[in-house]
Structure formats: C-alpha cells, structure tokens
Design a protein around this motif. Sequence first.
Motif, PDB file in Angstrom:
ATOM      1  N   GLU A 164      -1.735  -1.827  -4.587  1.00  0.00           N
ATOM      2  CA  GLU A 164      -0.773  -1.476  -3.549  1.00  0.00           C
ATOM      3  C   GLU A 164      -0.783   0.039  -3.407  1.00  0.00           C
ATOM      4  OE1 GLU A 164       3.885  -2.288  -2.240  1.00  0.00           O
ATOM      5  OE2 GLU A 164       3.254  -2.651  -4.304  1.00  0.00           O
ATOM      6  N   ALA A 213       0.710   4.853   4.955  1.00  0.00           N
ATOM      7  CA  ALA A 213       0.074   3.584   4.575  1.00  0.00           C
ATOM      8  C   ALA A 213       0.604   3.038   3.257  1.00  0.00           C
ATOM      9  CB  ALA A 213      -1.440   3.753   4.487  1.00  0.00           C
ATOM     10  N   THR A 251       0.841  -0.788   1.696  1.00  0.00           N
ATOM     11  CA  THR A 251      -0.257  -1.676   2.089  1.00  0.00           C
ATOM     12  C   THR A 251      -0.959  -2.192   0.843  1.00  0.00           C
ATOM     13  OG1 THR A 251      -0.614  -0.470   4.151  1.00  0.00           O
ATOM     14  CG2 THR A 251      -2.436  -1.833   3.360  1.00  0.00           C
ATOM     15  N   HIS A 258      -6.858  -5.776   4.007  1.00  0.00           N
ATOM     16  CA  HIS A 258      -5.502  -5.230   4.005  1.00  0.00           C
ATOM     17  C   HIS A 258      -4.486  -6.351   4.181  1.00  0.00           C
ATOM     18  CE1 HIS A 258      -6.190  -0.735   5.304  1.00  0.00           C
ATOM     19  NE2 HIS A 258      -6.735  -1.026   4.132  1.00  0.00           N
ATOM     20  N   SER A 259      -3.333  -6.168   3.537  1.00  0.00           N
ATOM     21  CA  SER A 259      -2.145  -6.960   3.832  1.00  0.00           C
ATOM     22  C   SER A 259      -0.979  -6.010   4.041  1.00  0.00           C
ATOM     23  CB  SER A 259      -1.814  -7.923   2.688  1.00  0.00           C
ATOM     24  OG  SER A 259      -0.571  -8.569   2.924  1.00  0.00           O
ATOM     25  N   THR A 260      -0.267  -6.184   5.141  1.00  0.00           N
ATOM     26  CA  THR A 260       0.924  -5.376   5.412  1.00  0.00           C
ATOM     27  C   THR A 260       2.180  -6.235   5.394  1.00  0.00           C
ATOM     28  OG1 THR A 260       0.548  -5.630   7.795  1.00  0.00           O
ATOM     29  CG2 THR A 260      -0.348  -3.648   6.745  1.00  0.00           C
ATOM     30  N   ASP A 261       2.057  -7.460   4.862  1.00  0.00           N
ATOM     31  CA  ASP A 261       3.215  -8.355   4.789  1.00  0.00           C
ATOM     32  C   ASP A 261       3.377  -8.920   3.378  1.00  0.00           C
ATOM     33  OD1 ASP A 261       1.050 -10.049   4.739  1.00  0.00           O
ATOM     34  OD2 ASP A 261       1.620 -11.203   6.513  1.00  0.00           O
ATOM     35  N   ASP A 262       3.172  -8.041   2.384  1.00  0.00           N
ATOM     36  CA  ASP A 262       3.418  -8.393   0.981  1.00  0.00           C
ATOM     37  C   ASP A 262       2.576  -9.570   0.512  1.00  0.00           C
ATOM     38  OD1 ASP A 262       5.548  -6.415   0.443  1.00  0.00           O
ATOM     39  OD2 ASP A 262       6.674  -7.597   1.900  1.00  0.00           O
ATOM     40  N   GLN A 280      -8.124   4.468   3.759  1.00  0.00           N
ATOM     41  CA  GLN A 280      -7.591   3.228   3.190  1.00  0.00           C
ATOM     42  C   GLN A 280      -8.610   2.086   3.177  1.00  0.00           C
ATOM     43  OE1 GLN A 280      -5.277   4.706   5.892  1.00  0.00           O
ATOM     44  NE2 GLN A 280      -5.078   6.090   4.146  1.00  0.00           N
TER      45      GLN A 280
END
Length: 401
Positions: A60, A67, A70, A89-93, A159
């Motif tokens: 993370e 960022a 992320t 990538h994950s931006t929703d946990d 990233q």
Amino acid sequence: MVVRRTFTVLALAALALSTAVAPATAAGAGGAGRAEPPPGGAENGTRLMEGVSLYPRAIELEHSGEADGTIVVSTVTFDGDTGHGAIFHSTDDGRSFERVGTVSDPGATQGLCCSTLFELPRQVGDLPEGTLLWSASVGQQEDESTRRMTLPVWASTDQGRTWEHVSTAATASGGKGLWEPEFAVSPGGELVLYVSDENQQPTHSQVIVQATSPDGVTWSPLTDVIALPDSGLRPGMPVVRTLPEGDYLMSYEVCGPVQDCRHYTRRSADGTAWQPVTEIGAPVETADGTHFRHTPNISWYDDGTPDGRLLGVGQMLYGADGAVLPGSGSTLMTNEGVPEDDWATAQAPVSILDPWNNYCPNYSPTLLALPERGEVLELSTGYESEGGACTTYFGVGALPD
C-alpha cells in the motif's frame, strides 16, 4: 528443491497467456455458478487476471503523495516464452484491481521467477522517496553449465505505470540459482537486497545473502546472512519487515533434512547486521507446535499497541507431529508483535484446496493488512478449474482478533 523452481516452464505448458486486462472485481466467495475447484484450486476469492499469474506481492503506497493508499500488486506472467512483471492497482481497498503496467526485462526470455515489489520510504541516490522498485530472478532456463542468473533492478516514479532499468544488483557466481529477491532500506539510507543463493554448493546447498547499495546503481558483493552448518539445509525465501522500534524482522523457510521448509524469523537492528549466520533463528509456531512449511510470508501492521501485530502465512499447515492439518491452505497466523513468542491461527481470506509441495497451490501467498478498515487482503495462487493454468486469486477478510 530444484523442482519447486521450474514453474516458469510448467506454467507455459499449462496455458497460453490471455491478453485480456479487464479490471478484476471481487465477487462473493463461492458464489452461484462457481465451478468446483480442482486439487490445488481456489475455493473462494477472485481471479486477478486471465491466464498464468504467479508469485503475487502487494504493497500500500505510503510515500507517493496523492497516490497514497493505492494498493499496488505485482505478479509474474508470460507472453509466449517470455516472462513479464504484471503491475496492478486497487483504489477501493482490494475489492478490485486494474492492470496498469508491465516490467519487461530482456533477460526474461530465458526465464523469470520470484519477483518483488518495494516502495522507497526515503530518497536513495537519485531515486526519490516513493519510487517503486521491482526485481526478480532472471535466466534460470539457460543451460546450467553456462548460465549466470541475474537480479535486475527496475524503478518506477509513476506508481508502476512505466519502468526504467536501473542496475543489476547481483550476478550468480556459478550456474546455480539466485532466488526470491527482497528489498529494504537501512537506517543510514542504504538500499539492501536479500536473496537465496545456491552457488556455495557443496559447502552449503543454499544460503541467504545480501548486497547493499548507496544509490541503487552500484552494489556491494554478496555476503552471508544465513549459512547453516549442515550443508544440506536450505534457508531461503527471505521477507523483511520493519518493526516499530526500528528493528528489522526477516522471515524465511529452512528446507532440507528434518526442517522440511519450516518457517523461521530473526532480527537485525539495522537490516544489514544479523545474528550469527550459523544460527537457525526463532520458529514461527503456536503453543501446540502448529506451523507452516514451504514458502512462508509475513506482514506487520499498527494495531495501536506498542509492538503492533504480525501476520504470517505459508503454503501448508502442519502439526507438531509432522502431519498436515485440516485448514492447510486456508489458515494464517497472528502474533502480538513479538515473533519469538507463540503465534495463533486464524481464517485466511483466500482458501486453496489441499495444497501440496508444488510450484502453484498457495505458493508464497502474500498478506496486506488494512487496519483502518479492520481487514486484511490476501493474494494466493491456485489451479484454474478450466484449463488448469496456475493463476492468482485475491480476497479480503477480517483482521484476526
């Protein structure tokens, strides 16, 4: 042990890689219409991508400005005969992932294994804080009589979307393997790379060694971290985490006679000076002797206590009597921040059916604690129900009490 490292060839034979990169979105575990898993398949979780996907790693972002937060994941995948690092990538946990980048090392046409992913917590040389680093074992498919495996270092300042080759951290001194690189940064700002080295045979079947760099470009020679007196023992698969008081914690397996790839840890005050290289370390086990064997991994997170909390995971779960236990492939371990003390077992987010000592099922799973949500993300590998490819599955579950 050589058999455990042949998964690049086996995976290619299992299934040609699909080029689909649509986002992977978590579905309910064991949802309607889900096929029964084969032995070594996933009983729940969501497939990360189509086709072969091995050796997942997850971080993370904490030093990347806007960022931050992320989740970045890397796996080893293949396009024809050529290995690549796939970046997501994950931006929703951890509920969904999208592929955003690819690391393509020229040497991976001759084999790619065991990649690692790391975010620089501070500037190192000209590499700014927040730079992502990627490395892997390259070249294992060359003829052993002439091969010299390498550990390339690649860097990304966006990233993981684009990558630039920075250096080669190490080249094998002989025709044997350099496996499972891992990064850390010392208190003095040196970049450290740890790796499992088979090139001291016959004195040592395998050792864990390290190299240091002031800038990520020039590297010291490899020096021993763990070289056990019994020449048949094989310490390997180093994973390094930083503890709250500044200590560095190394997690690793010890394969070979009697040990059979059991999980151990050791500490260092600075990430470079470890306890005597001939000592085996502290076993990771519960009060009744329950322990992992094969491909262990470890994670630390801040739970609000002085020592924080540790999570551990491994390919197979054993009892003190040496028998495989129910829950093998679906168990993690937890510890109150003192790894030398007893651990406890808990349910893992991803369940792999009846894993065995094989390159795919539950091989080197990875955990990422999300304490602000009271959750933990796991990524693990298993055989697909259709086609038989070895691929990565992810799932989110509650952090153990």
